[in-house]
Design a protein around this motif. Structure first.
Motif, PDB file in Angstrom:
ATOM      1  N   TYR A  36      80.849  31.646 111.726  1.00 39.62           N
ATOM      2  CA  TYR A  36      79.483  31.733 111.212  1.00 39.62           C
ATOM      3  C   TYR A  36      78.692  32.621 112.167  1.00 39.62           C
ATOM      4  O   TYR A  36      78.471  32.264 113.318  1.00 39.62           O
ATOM      5  CB  TYR A  36      78.856  30.345 111.103  1.00 39.62           C
ATOM      6  CG  TYR A  36      79.567  29.508 110.068  1.00 39.62           C
ATOM      7  CD1 TYR A  36      79.207  29.587 108.734  1.00 39.62           C
ATOM      8  CD2 TYR A  36      80.623  28.673 110.419  1.00 39.62           C
ATOM      9  CE1 TYR A  36      79.864  28.838 107.769  1.00 39.62           C
ATOM     10  CE2 TYR A  36      81.292  27.923 109.465  1.00 39.62           C
ATOM     11  CZ  TYR A  36      80.905  28.017 108.143  1.00 39.62           C
ATOM     12  OH  TYR A  36      81.572  27.284 107.185  1.00 39.62           O
ATOM     13  N   LEU A  60      74.982  34.318 108.391  1.00 46.31           N
ATOM     14  CA  LEU A  60      73.854  33.431 108.125  1.00 46.31           C
ATOM     15  C   LEU A  60      72.550  34.190 107.890  1.00 46.31           C
ATOM     16  O   LEU A  60      71.638  33.662 107.271  1.00 46.31           O
ATOM     17  CB  LEU A  60      73.668  32.454 109.291  1.00 46.31           C
ATOM     18  CG  LEU A  60      74.857  31.543 109.597  1.00 46.31           C
ATOM     19  CD1 LEU A  60      74.561  30.687 110.818  1.00 46.31           C
ATOM     20  CD2 LEU A  60      75.223  30.696 108.401  1.00 46.31           C
ATOM     21  N   GLU A  79      65.976  28.150 111.611  1.00 45.69           N
ATOM     22  CA  GLU A  79      66.893  28.806 110.667  1.00 45.69           C
ATOM     23  C   GLU A  79      68.326  28.356 110.916  1.00 45.69           C
ATOM     24  O   GLU A  79      69.073  28.072 109.970  1.00 45.69           O
ATOM     25  CB  GLU A  79      66.785  30.321 110.792  1.00 45.69           C
ATOM     26  CG  GLU A  79      65.503  30.889 110.241  1.00 45.69           C
ATOM     27  CD  GLU A  79      65.442  32.404 110.394  1.00 45.69           C
ATOM     28  OE1 GLU A  79      66.482  33.074 110.239  1.00 45.69           O
ATOM     29  OE2 GLU A  79      64.345  32.924 110.671  1.00 45.69           O
ATOM     30  N   SER A  83      70.676  26.183 108.410  1.00 39.06           N
ATOM     31  CA  SER A  83      71.969  26.747 108.026  1.00 39.06           C
ATOM     32  C   SER A  83      73.096  25.766 108.316  1.00 39.06           C
ATOM     33  O   SER A  83      74.003  25.585 107.494  1.00 39.06           O
ATOM     34  CB  SER A  83      72.218  28.060 108.774  1.00 39.06           C
ATOM     35  OG  SER A  83      71.312  29.047 108.368  1.00 39.06           O
TER      36      SER A  83
END
Length: 93
Positions: A36, A60, A79, A83
């Motif tokens: 990620y 992301l 954020e 996520s």
């Protein structure tokens, strides 16, 4: 890990002060099923410099706060937090 990262995570009762960053070249990337990445540039490094298949990479779309104000670090933290909640939800489903 930057002091600002530690500070903004502490605000939400997450202690990352004992963590440290790791160079990707020092990691055993073969053992991971997903990567990620905050940004496309991070994903490109994984794919083109380290041979990670694109199918294992998720971007992301989180702005890198490096050098920014505490408020920018807070926005980034939020954020990332959101996520990660979505990632966990997807694994649970």
């Amino acid at each position: 890990i930057s002091e600002k990262s530690v500070e903004v995570c502490k605000e939400i009762d997450v202690d990352i002060s004992a963590l440290s960053s790791t160079y990707i070249s020092d990691a055993d990337i073969e053992k991971y099923e997903k990567f990620y990445c905050m940004s496309r540039s991070h994903a490109e490094v994984l794919a083109y410099e380290y041979g990670v298949p694109l199918s294992k990479i998720v971007i992301l779309g989180v702005f890198d706060p490096y050098g920014g104000s505490l408020e920018i670090y807070r926005q980034c933290r939020d954020e990332i937090y959101n996520s990660v909640k979505e990632i966990i939800k997807n694994y649970e489903d």
